[in-house]
Design an enzyme around this catalytic site. Sequence first.
Site, PDB file in Angstrom:
ATOM      1  N   ASN A   9      -3.901  24.774 -10.911  1.00 43.92           N
ATOM      2  CA  ASN A   9      -3.050  25.331 -11.966  1.00 43.92           C
ATOM      3  C   ASN A   9      -2.554  24.168 -12.825  1.00 43.92           C
ATOM      4  OD1 ASN A   9      -1.136  26.573 -13.528  1.00 43.92           O
ATOM      5  ND2 ASN A   9       0.291  26.994 -11.862  1.00 43.92           N
ATOM      6  N   LYS A  11      -0.916  24.236 -15.489  1.00 44.38           N
ATOM      7  CA  LYS A  11       0.356  24.542 -16.158  1.00 44.38           C
ATOM      8  C   LYS A  11       0.293  24.121 -17.641  1.00 44.38           C
ATOM      9  CE  LYS A  11       2.610  23.987 -11.751  1.00 44.38           C
ATOM     10  NZ  LYS A  11       3.854  23.991 -11.014  1.00 44.38           N
ATOM     11  N   HIS A  94       3.320  34.024 -10.792  1.00 41.12           N
ATOM     12  CA  HIS A  94       3.734  32.658 -10.435  1.00 41.12           C
ATOM     13  C   HIS A  94       5.256  32.558 -10.508  1.00 41.12           C
ATOM     14  CE1 HIS A  94       4.236  28.336 -10.482  1.00 41.12           C
ATOM     15  NE2 HIS A  94       3.011  28.251 -10.002  1.00 41.12           N
ATOM     16  N   GLU A  96       7.184  30.370 -11.553  1.00 37.53           N
ATOM     17  CA  GLU A  96       7.733  29.863 -12.815  1.00 37.53           C
ATOM     18  C   GLU A  96       7.821  30.980 -13.852  1.00 37.53           C
ATOM     19  OE1 GLU A  96       5.086  26.514 -13.306  1.00 37.53           O
ATOM     20  OE2 GLU A  96       6.007  25.569 -11.556  1.00 37.53           O
ATOM     21  N   GLU A 166       3.443  30.913  -1.952  1.00 43.84           N
ATOM     22  CA  GLU A 166       4.011  29.707  -2.535  1.00 43.84           C
ATOM     23  C   GLU A 166       5.525  29.703  -2.347  1.00 43.84           C
ATOM     24  OE1 GLU A 166       1.339  27.875  -5.645  1.00 43.84           O
ATOM     25  OE2 GLU A 166       2.441  29.394  -6.715  1.00 43.84           O
ATOM     26  N   GLY A 172       6.191  21.797  -6.868  1.00 47.77           N
ATOM     27  CA  GLY A 172       6.511  20.683  -7.762  1.00 47.77           C
ATOM     28  C   GLY A 172       7.655  19.812  -7.284  1.00 47.77           C
ATOM     29  N   SER A 211       3.135  21.719  -3.476  1.00 50.38           N
ATOM     30  CA  SER A 211       2.958  20.281  -3.241  1.00 50.38           C
ATOM     31  C   SER A 211       1.811  19.960  -2.289  1.00 50.38           C
ATOM     32  CB  SER A 211       4.277  19.663  -2.746  1.00 50.38           C
ATOM     33  OG  SER A 211       5.303  19.848  -3.701  1.00 50.38           O
TER      34      SER A 211
END
Length: 250
Positions: A9, A11, A94, A96, A166, A172, A211
């Site tokens: 990904n 991003k 996701h 985010e 996730e 991150g 991560s």
Amino acid sequence: MRRNLVVGNWKMKINQQSAQKLVDGLIDGLPSEDADIAVCPPYLYIPEVSQRLANTTIGLGAQNVATHVEGAYTGEIAAVMLKDFNCKYAIVGHSERRANYADTSQTVAQRFQQAIDADIIPVLAIGELLEEREDGTTFDVVEKQLNAVIDFSGIENFKKAVIAYEPVWAIGTGLTASAEQAQEVHLFIRQLLAEKNQQIAENIQILYGGSVKPQNAVALFAMPDIDGALVGGDSLSADSFLKIYSSFQK
Ligand code: PEP
């Protein structure tokens, strides 16, 4: 037997030049592994990356997909448009997007359905926040997020889907769930699916995300219910991403 899969990904952390360099690095360095690999560029670079990936075994995905098939949805990209550029996958839900763009269980389920309808494999991202893990509600959160999509779309559509567990606190941040922590949730997800359809539960790929790096991938991938990874930061380096891809035990 489930195939393993790693999905990168990118991003909004890349530009046209670095995207070209990254794709070339992946194509040149791709080892012959018995596993699948895909990358999810920003929408704008999908046409060019799609061209470069033609005739390779690297799959293409999108980072999101619209909730509707067409219409007055300014700024959105429909699943059929992604299909025009040979997207095989689309990430939906996701964290985010749930946190910053108001994605809800309802919109995530709609996105999932749009991908399915366009013959794109949705990579459904689910996972708990740090406070939810600390409160001991990880399983409740994951179950709720998963059931929202099953209730809307139906269990049968999970035949053509991927799930990415996730934990939000690991995305991150450099913090990774231990292989045992991740395995526990992956097994829970598989058992939830098995209550509805045993065969789908056995066949579905459940990826871990948060991560993932060459240093922790081997231990994660050694777990029986972890079928690969959704990788953010370390998918931006061809070397790291290919090392992760080579971390499945033969
Ligand atoms: C992600 O974006 O889904 C992700 C897991 O990111 P990172 O690998 O950087 O934690």
